[in-house]
Design a protein around this motif. Structure first.
Motif, short mmCIF file in Angstrom:
data_model
loop_
_atom_site.label_atom_id
_atom_site.label_comp_id
_atom_site.label_asym_id
_atom_site.label_seq_id
_atom_site.Cartn_x
_atom_site.Cartn_y
_atom_site.Cartn_z
N ILE A 18 -8.57 9.47 1.98
CA ILE A 18 -7.40 9.21 1.14
C ILE A 18 -7.52 9.99 -0.16
N LEU A 19 -8.68 9.96 -0.79
CA LEU A 19 -8.87 10.72 -2.04
C LEU A 19 -8.68 12.21 -1.80
N ASP A 20 -9.19 12.72 -0.71
CA ASP A 20 -9.05 14.14 -0.40
C ASP A 20 -7.58 14.51 -0.20
N ALA A 21 -6.82 13.65 0.46
CA ALA A 21 -5.42 13.94 0.77
C ALA A 21 -4.47 13.76 -0.41
N THR A 22 -4.92 13.09 -1.46
CA THR A 22 -4.02 12.80 -2.58
C THR A 22 -4.21 13.74 -3.76
N ASP A 23 -4.61 14.97 -3.49
CA ASP A 23 -4.58 15.99 -4.53
C ASP A 23 -3.12 16.20 -4.95
N GLU A 24 -2.24 16.10 -3.99
CA GLU A 24 -0.79 16.10 -4.22
C GLU A 24 -0.31 14.67 -3.96
N PRO A 25 0.73 14.23 -4.66
CA PRO A 25 1.22 12.86 -4.48
C PRO A 25 1.64 12.58 -3.03
N ARG A 26 1.23 11.42 -2.53
CA ARG A 26 1.55 10.99 -1.16
C ARG A 26 1.86 9.50 -1.16
N SER A 27 2.75 9.11 -0.27
CA SER A 27 3.05 7.68 -0.09
C SER A 27 2.03 7.09 0.88
N ALA A 28 1.97 5.78 0.90
CA ALA A 28 1.07 5.10 1.84
C ALA A 28 1.44 5.45 3.28
N GLN A 29 2.73 5.53 3.57
CA GLN A 29 3.17 5.86 4.93
C GLN A 29 2.77 7.29 5.30
N GLU A 30 2.91 8.22 4.36
CA GLU A 30 2.49 9.61 4.63
C GLU A 30 0.99 9.67 4.90
N LEU A 31 0.21 8.95 4.09
CA LEU A 31 -1.24 8.92 4.29
C LEU A 31 -1.59 8.31 5.64
N SER A 32 -0.93 7.22 5.97
CA SER A 32 -1.18 6.54 7.24
C SER A 32 -0.89 7.47 8.42
N ASP A 33 0.25 8.15 8.36
CA ASP A 33 0.63 9.06 9.45
C ASP A 33 -0.30 10.27 9.52
N GLU A 34 -0.53 10.91 8.38
CA GLU A 34 -1.31 12.14 8.32
C GLU A 34 -2.77 11.92 8.71
N LEU A 35 -3.35 10.80 8.24
CA LEU A 35 -4.77 10.55 8.46
C LEU A 35 -5.05 9.61 9.64
N GLU A 36 -3.96 9.15 10.27
CA GLU A 36 -4.07 8.22 11.40
C GLU A 36 -4.84 6.97 11.02
N ILE A 37 -4.41 6.37 9.90
CA ILE A 37 -4.99 5.13 9.39
C ILE A 37 -3.97 4.02 9.61
N PRO A 38 -4.37 2.88 10.13
CA PRO A 38 -3.41 1.77 10.23
C PRO A 38 -2.82 1.48 8.85
N ILE A 39 -1.52 1.22 8.79
CA ILE A 39 -0.84 1.09 7.50
C ILE A 39 -1.43 -0.04 6.64
N ALA A 40 -1.80 -1.16 7.24
CA ALA A 40 -2.38 -2.26 6.46
C ALA A 40 -3.70 -1.84 5.83
N THR A 41 -4.53 -1.13 6.59
CA THR A 41 -5.80 -0.63 6.07
C THR A 41 -5.55 0.38 4.97
N CYS A 42 -4.56 1.23 5.15
CA CYS A 42 -4.22 2.24 4.15
C CYS A 42 -3.86 1.56 2.82
N TYR A 43 -3.04 0.52 2.87
CA TYR A 43 -2.68 -0.20 1.65
C TYR A 43 -3.90 -0.86 1.00
N ARG A 44 -4.81 -1.41 1.82
CA ARG A 44 -6.02 -2.03 1.26
C ARG A 44 -6.87 -0.99 0.54
#
Length: 111
Positions: A18-44
């Motif tokens: 998540i830290l690596d992917a957020t050099d540019e602004p990203r939403s939780a949903q974008e991070l979840s989709d891009e990194l294949e992280i379950p959305i609940a885990t992404c929010y945590r």
């Protein structure tokens, strides 16, 4: 902040990605989709990283369907861990110049 607590947060599954992917602004949903992280885990993980000031709420943008979406960006450029006499975690924060240039670029690209 205790080095052990910070290291534990950084060691949680997906935190580094998540830290690596957020050099540019990203939403939780974008991070979840891009990194294949379950959305609940992404929010945590976002909550944990934000709590430790490694990630920040960058903006609250309006989506195409007129809903507010929070976007996050990392506050750090580098994290160094040393195991000399004691455990030491050093954070190199994003510079104000980097933040200003990113903001200017975002404004130009939106226009």
């Amino acid at each position: 902040m205790a080095s052990e607590e910070l290291l534990r947060t950084l060691g949680n599954k997906y935190s580094a990605e998540i830290l690596d992917a957020t050099d540019e602004p990203r939403s939780a949903q974008e991070l979840s989709d891009e990194l294949e992280i379950p959305i609940a885990t992404c929010y945590r993980r976002i909550d944990e990283l934000t709590e430790h000031n490694l990630l920040e709420l960058h903006d609250n943008i309006l989506s195409d369907d007129r809903r507010r979406i929070k976007v996050y960006r990392r506050n750090v450029e580098a994290v160094r861990v040393e195991f000399d006499d004691d455990l030491s975690v050093t954070i190199e924060e994003r510079s104000e110049v980097t933040n200003t240039l990113d903001e200017a670029w975002r404004t130009l690209s939106e226009g």
